[in-house]
Design a protein around this motif. Structure first.
Motif, PDB file in Angstrom:
ATOM      1  N   ALA A 147      31.439  44.922  49.605  1.00  0.00           N
ATOM      2  CA  ALA A 147      31.307  45.348  48.412  1.00  0.00           C
ATOM      3  C   ALA A 147      32.522  45.129  47.665  1.00  0.00           C
ATOM      4  O   ALA A 147      32.290  44.948  46.323  1.00  0.00           O
ATOM      5  CB  ALA A 147      31.025  47.059  48.439  1.00  0.00           C
ATOM      6  N   TRP A 148      33.753  45.233  48.182  1.00  0.00           N
ATOM      7  CA  TRP A 148      35.063  45.123  47.469  1.00  0.00           C
ATOM      8  C   TRP A 148      34.967  43.537  47.018  1.00  0.00           C
ATOM      9  O   TRP A 148      35.416  43.404  45.843  1.00  0.00           O
ATOM     10  CB  TRP A 148      36.209  45.160  48.395  1.00  0.00           C
ATOM     11  CG  TRP A 148      37.476  45.080  47.902  1.00  0.00           C
ATOM     12  CD1 TRP A 148      38.171  43.803  47.838  1.00  0.00           C
ATOM     13  CD2 TRP A 148      38.269  46.189  47.294  1.00  0.00           C
ATOM     14  NE1 TRP A 148      39.426  44.033  47.292  1.00  0.00           N
ATOM     15  CE2 TRP A 148      39.403  45.461  46.937  1.00  0.00           C
ATOM     16  CE3 TRP A 148      38.232  47.491  47.169  1.00  0.00           C
ATOM     17  CZ2 TRP A 148      40.675  46.289  46.391  1.00  0.00           C
ATOM     18  CZ3 TRP A 148      39.210  48.270  46.671  1.00  0.00           C
ATOM     19  CH2 TRP A 148      40.454  47.345  46.084  1.00  0.00           C
ATOM     20  N   VAL A 149      34.737  42.663  47.992  1.00  0.00           N
ATOM     21  CA  VAL A 149      34.695  41.283  47.329  1.00  0.00           C
ATOM     22  C   VAL A 149      33.705  40.956  45.903  1.00  0.00           C
ATOM     23  O   VAL A 149      34.030  40.145  44.976  1.00  0.00           O
ATOM     24  CB  VAL A 149      34.314  40.304  48.536  1.00  0.00           C
ATOM     25  CG1 VAL A 149      34.130  39.035  47.956  1.00  0.00           C
ATOM     26  CG2 VAL A 149      35.405  40.295  49.616  1.00  0.00           C
ATOM     27  N   LEU A 150      32.536  41.631  46.225  1.00  0.00           N
ATOM     28  CA  LEU A 150      31.530  41.601  45.212  1.00  0.00           C
ATOM     29  C   LEU A 150      32.167  42.028  43.759  1.00  0.00           C
ATOM     30  O   LEU A 150      31.471  41.717  42.645  1.00  0.00           O
ATOM     31  CB  LEU A 150      30.091  42.036  45.524  1.00  0.00           C
ATOM     32  CG  LEU A 150      29.435  41.132  46.568  1.00  0.00           C
ATOM     33  CD1 LEU A 150      28.191  42.028  46.951  1.00  0.00           C
ATOM     34  CD2 LEU A 150      29.164  39.989  46.171  1.00  0.00           C
ATOM     35  N   VAL A 151      32.924  43.185  44.105  1.00  0.00           N
ATOM     36  CA  VAL A 151      33.170  43.692  42.572  1.00  0.00           C
ATOM     37  C   VAL A 151      34.504  43.232  41.987  1.00  0.00           C
ATOM     38  O   VAL A 151      34.785  43.260  40.817  1.00  0.00           O
ATOM     39  CB  VAL A 151      33.445  45.485  43.009  1.00  0.00           C
ATOM     40  CG1 VAL A 151      34.092  46.080  41.725  1.00  0.00           C
ATOM     41  CG2 VAL A 151      32.048  46.125  43.278  1.00  0.00           C
ATOM     42  N   ARG A 152      35.460  42.932  42.754  1.00  0.00           N
ATOM     43  CA  ARG A 152      36.855  42.602  42.642  1.00  0.00           C
ATOM     44  C   ARG A 152      37.203  41.326  42.409  1.00  0.00           C
ATOM     45  O   ARG A 152      38.184  40.949  41.741  1.00  0.00           O
ATOM     46  CB  ARG A 152      37.942  43.206  43.431  1.00  0.00           C
ATOM     47  CG  ARG A 152      37.796  44.778  43.600  1.00  0.00           C
ATOM     48  CD  ARG A 152      38.244  45.498  42.156  1.00  0.00           C
ATOM     49  NE  ARG A 152      38.110  46.900  42.250  1.00  0.00           N
ATOM     50  CZ  ARG A 152      39.044  47.672  42.500  1.00  0.00           C
ATOM     51  NH1 ARG A 152      40.476  47.103  42.856  1.00  0.00           N
ATOM     52  NH2 ARG A 152      39.044  49.098  42.221  1.00  0.00           N
ATOM     53  N   TYR A 153      36.432  40.244  42.815  1.00  0.00           N
ATOM     54  CA  TYR A 153      36.644  38.673  42.714  1.00  0.00           C
ATOM     55  C   TYR A 153      35.530  38.283  41.971  1.00  0.00           C
ATOM     56  O   TYR A 153      34.143  38.571  41.973  1.00  0.00           O
ATOM     57  CB  TYR A 153      36.602  38.379  44.163  1.00  0.00           C
ATOM     58  CG  TYR A 153      37.870  38.914  44.919  1.00  0.00           C
ATOM     59  CD1 TYR A 153      39.314  38.626  44.477  1.00  0.00           C
ATOM     60  CD2 TYR A 153      37.882  40.047  46.073  1.00  0.00           C
ATOM     61  CE1 TYR A 153      40.314  39.314  45.305  1.00  0.00           C
ATOM     62  CE2 TYR A 153      38.912  40.523  46.514  1.00  0.00           C
ATOM     63  CZ  TYR A 153      40.102  40.225  46.271  1.00  0.00           C
ATOM     64  OH  TYR A 153      41.038  40.658  46.841  1.00  0.00           O
ATOM     65  N   ARG A 154      35.917  36.969  41.396  1.00  0.00           N
ATOM     66  CA  ARG A 154      34.987  36.151  40.824  1.00  0.00           C
ATOM     67  C   ARG A 154      35.045  34.827  41.450  1.00  0.00           C
ATOM     68  O   ARG A 154      36.157  34.358  42.025  1.00  0.00           O
ATOM     69  CB  ARG A 154      35.368  35.976  39.338  1.00  0.00           C
ATOM     70  CG  ARG A 154      35.065  37.110  38.455  1.00  0.00           C
ATOM     71  CD  ARG A 154      35.296  36.777  37.034  1.00  0.00           C
ATOM     72  NE  ARG A 154      35.120  37.845  36.224  1.00  0.00           N
ATOM     73  CZ  ARG A 154      35.298  37.779  34.673  1.00  0.00           C
ATOM     74  NH1 ARG A 154      35.757  36.688  34.389  1.00  0.00           N
ATOM     75  NH2 ARG A 154      35.241  38.872  34.182  1.00  0.00           N
TER      76      ARG A 154
END
Length: 292
Positions: A96-103
């Motif tokens: 969830a962190w990767v999907l929200v905070r990174y492009r």
């Protein structure tokens, strides 16, 4: 009409009604529909389960729910579900962190891939995992020479439960991370907080209730999972046999009372565990509110 004229006042609302009209019916009618619906879908089936169990004597009930084979299935079902839910809580938060905070390229594809266990039939998931992890599978053929056997063991049960439970954590935590205020993180780091301190003292209190909720959902789903597990578990009595399979086996033998007895124990333990988890979640929310 000249420019000094004023618009005519709107007609007054009917007596006894204030503010805008309600979209839904009144509280009494809506509550009645809610109670009837919950009774038909939840309360009546569970009551029938308990009533069928009451047809047994206490000695028969105790013998049915404490048989060695049944106790072994309890240990595997609840133990594997707990391990899988804990793993999903950690890695689901990371996803969830990767999907929200990174492009990154393919982000939408990865985001859609998370929901695959929701849409995939559980039997298909079990067959796919067995094909991958069996001794002649794509991955299992390299693991078994190293002494690592996953398929047809309790470890295979844990892998299947991790697969079906991951979306519950990701989709519960993801919206909370999207709404979190990044300014608070920046302020904490400007004041000298390390990354770990910022995560534990600023981010974690915000996402903790959602993370606990995702853990509870993944745990509850894992306890009742059947289709994806029976293909990879091996279903060996006392070793890799889950409790839902015990219940199905009793039903196939027309032992309806024994099946409902085991199901009642599963229901009671699941309810108590979810009650504890919800209590912890409520305590975390009160604590977060008091700190804010």
């Amino acid at each position: 009409m000249d420019s000094t004229s004023v618009a005519a006042p709107l007609p007054a609302a009917p007596h006894g009604r204030r503010g805008s009209a309600r979209v839904l019916p009144g509280f009494g009618l809506a509550l009645g529909y809610t109670l009837v619906y919950l009774s038909l879908i939840v309360l009546i089936p569970l009551s029938a389960l308990l009533l069928k169990t009451f047809s047994m004597s206490w000695a028969q009930f105790w013998e049915a729910v404490t048989a060695p084979r049944v106790l072994a299935s309890y240990r595997l079902t609840f133990g594997a579900s707990l391990i899988a839910a804990l793993v999903n809580a950690v890695f689901g938060l990371l996803v969830a962190w990767v999907l929200v905070r990174y492009r990154f390229p393919g982000k939408k594809f990865v985001d859609a891939l998370v929901d695959l266990p929701f849409a995939l039939p559980t039997a298909v998931a079990g067959i796919a995992l067995s094909a991958l992890l069996a001794g002649n599978g794509w991955i299992g053929q390299y693991l078994e020479p190293l002494g690592i056997k996953i398929a047809f063991t309790p470890a295979g049960v844990v892998v299947a439960l991790i697969f079906i439970g991951l979306p519950f954590v990701v989709r519960t935590v993801q919206p909370v991370l999207e709404e979190a205020e990044k300014e608070l993180e920046e302020a904490a780091m400007c004041l000298g907080a390390t990354r770990l301190q910022t995560f534990m003292r600023v981010i974690m209190p915000t996402i903790a209730p959602a993370l606990v909720t995702g853990f509870a959902l993944a745990f509850a789903r894992a306890i009742g999972e059947y289709g994806s597990v029976i293909f990879i578990a091996g279903n060996m009595p006392m070793i890799s046999e889950i409790t839902p399979l015990i219940i199905i086996g009793k039903l196939e033998q027309y032992d309806y009372a024994g099946a409902t007895a085991v199901a009642s124990v599963m229901l009671g333990i699941s309810f108590l565990l979810l009650l504890v988890i919800n209590g912890l979640q409520a305590w975390q929310r009160r604590r977060s509110g008091g700190l804010s």
